[in-house]
Design a protein around this motif. Structure first.
Motif, PDB file in Angstrom:
ATOM      1  N   LYS A   1       1.793   1.682  -3.569  1.00  0.00           N
ATOM      2  CA  LYS A   1       1.259   2.470  -3.785  1.00  0.00           C
ATOM      3  C   LYS A   1       1.399   4.233  -3.650  1.00  0.00           C
ATOM      4  CE  LYS A   1      -1.117  -1.741  -5.476  1.00  0.00           C
ATOM      5  NZ  LYS A   1      -2.948  -2.644  -4.840  1.00  0.00           N
ATOM      6  N   LYS A   2       0.983   4.158  -2.781  1.00  0.00           N
ATOM      7  CA  LYS A   2       1.045   5.790  -2.496  1.00  0.00           C
ATOM      8  C   LYS A   2       1.953   7.047  -3.098  1.00  0.00           C
ATOM      9  CE  LYS A   2      -1.325   4.925   2.458  1.00  0.00           C
ATOM     10  NZ  LYS A   2      -0.925   5.445   3.653  1.00  0.00           N
TER      11      LYS A   2
ATOM     12  N   HIS B   1       3.968   6.312  -5.361  1.00  0.00           N
ATOM     13  CA  HIS B   1       3.795   6.134  -6.964  1.00  0.00           C
ATOM     14  C   HIS B   1       2.773   7.482  -7.703  1.00  0.00           C
ATOM     15  CE1 HIS B   1       7.214   3.509  -8.368  1.00  0.00           C
ATOM     16  NE2 HIS B   1       6.731   2.485  -7.224  1.00  0.00           N
ATOM     17  N   ARG B   2       1.935   7.079  -6.347  1.00  0.00           N
ATOM     18  CA  ARG B   2       0.987   8.216  -6.548  1.00  0.00           C
ATOM     19  C   ARG B   2       1.058   9.777  -6.047  1.00  0.00           C
ATOM     20  NH1 ARG B   2      -3.042   4.531  -4.103  1.00  0.00           N
ATOM     21  NH2 ARG B   2      -2.603   5.585  -2.891  1.00  0.00           N
ATOM     22  N   GLY B   3       2.248   9.864  -5.743  1.00  0.00           N
ATOM     23  CA  GLY B   3       3.432  10.868  -4.986  1.00  0.00           C
ATOM     24  C   GLY B   3       2.547  11.521  -3.400  1.00  0.00           C
ATOM     25  N   GLU B   4       1.791  10.620  -3.093  1.00  0.00           N
ATOM     26  CA  GLU B   4       1.142  10.819  -1.616  1.00  0.00           C
ATOM     27  C   GLU B   4       2.434  11.606  -0.651  1.00  0.00           C
ATOM     28  OE1 GLU B   4      -1.643   8.474  -1.337  1.00  0.00           O
ATOM     29  OE2 GLU B   4      -3.202   8.976  -2.742  1.00  0.00           O
TER      30      GLU B   4
ATOM     31  N   ASP C   1       0.853  -1.382  -0.192  1.00  0.00           N
ATOM     32  CA  ASP C   1      -0.266  -0.186   0.247  1.00  0.00           C
ATOM     33  C   ASP C   1       1.204   1.217  -0.034  1.00  0.00           C
ATOM     34  OD1 ASP C   1      -2.131  -1.975  -0.038  1.00  0.00           O
ATOM     35  OD2 ASP C   1      -2.554  -1.498   2.683  1.00  0.00           O
TER      36      ASP C   1
END
Length: 299
Positions: A156-157, A159-162, A153
């Motif tokens: 994914k955060k 790679h989403r820039g989060e 998880d």
């Protein structure tokens, strides 16, 4: 601005397909045991400047920026594996001290690396100083599924820039951020540190010199039995330095305590524990003179 007393120079060393940035104070000599100092999570090698300035003797000091921190690249990875720090340190010592022991100092994450390395390669270390490197709460096998899920998880955060680190409009903003994190840090030191902790990007913003992938949680469990087996092989004298402010209490809220940490250390054959007063987790910033005196006395 803080006035530096001992000037360092930068070296770039090829280590495991990375150009490792290493900050060096002093010169090697036959009568000097190299003093290798490694920093913690979201810190840089320059962070030790205040302690180096407070040393009373002329040491040969070697301080790397860990992979993905400071001026050492990350190699394009999207997460970091703890064993890599041990291997990087091993290669670093091959470069700087191939035929001699070193004195090793590590803070926080770097203290944990130093402890594990000292148990794996005890013949390479003459004296070990652990600055607030406490380890982690013990885990159990049933936690593994959730740990792997959390890791994926987080990827994914990322790679989403989060998980991106905040950039600042000015270097003064970086200094103020450092002082907010550590209220004991004076403005003069904060202004000096900010110029090494961040750099200006193409847009003119001051970006923190830490790869956001460091914020991705570890996939592996912290296996206490393995750690204890390694600690038991630490054959050199060890100085455990703790700050008067209880960092562990703030972080773990009773899940892992200082008393539990001390119990784990009972397997280390030659151990001394000391406390630095009026200091928090960044004790090398808060009380550099007191810390320098402790290190030199122990060495």
């Amino acid at each position: 601005m803080y006035q530096v007393k001992r000037i360092s120079h930068s070296e770039f060393v090829p280590i495991r397909n990375l150009q490792y940035h290493v900050r060096v104070w002093g010169e090697p000599a036959p009568d000097k045991t190299p003093l290798v100092i490694v920093h913690g999570w979201m810190d840089v090698a320059a962070s030790y400047q205040f302690v180096v300035d407070a040393l009373s003797h002329d040491h040969y000091v070697i301080a790397p920026d860990w992979r993905g921190y400071g001026q050492t690249p990350s190699g394009g990875v999207d997460n970091f594996w703890f064993p890599d720090y041990l291997a990087d340190l091993d290669f670093l010592l091959d470069h700087y001290a191939p035929n001699s022991q070193v004195n090793l100092v590590g803070h926080s994450m770097g203290g944990n690396v130093a402890m594990l390395y000292a148990g794996v390669r005890p013949q390479r270390i003459r004296r070990l100083v652990n600055l607030e490197g406490f380890g982690l709460p013990a885990t159990t096998p049933d936690e593994a599924p959730g740990r792997y899920a959390h890791w994926m998880d987080d990827l994914k955060k990322l790679h989403r820039g989060e998980l991106a680190l905040k950039a600042y409009d000015t270097v003064d903003g970086v200094a103020r951020r450092l002082m907010k994190t550590n209220p004991r840090l004076g403005l003069d030191k904060a202004n000096w540190l900010a110029q090494h902790w961040a750099q200006q990007d193409a847009q003119g913003k001051w970006a923190i010199l830490g790869d956001p992938a460091h914020k991705v949680s570890h996939a592996q469990l912290y296996r206490l039995e393995e750690v204890q087996a390694i600690y038991a092989r630490i054959s050199m004298p060890v100085l455990m330095v703790e700050a008067s402010s209880d960092s562990m209490g703030q972080w773990w809220k009773g899940k892992f305590t200082l008393a539990e940490h001390h119990e784990r250390l009972r397997v280390v054959p030659q151990l001394e524990i000391v406390r630095v007063e009026d200091a928090g987790h960044m004790l090398h910033h808060d009380q550099p003179k007191q810390l320098a005196e402790l290190i030199e006395r122990f060495l």
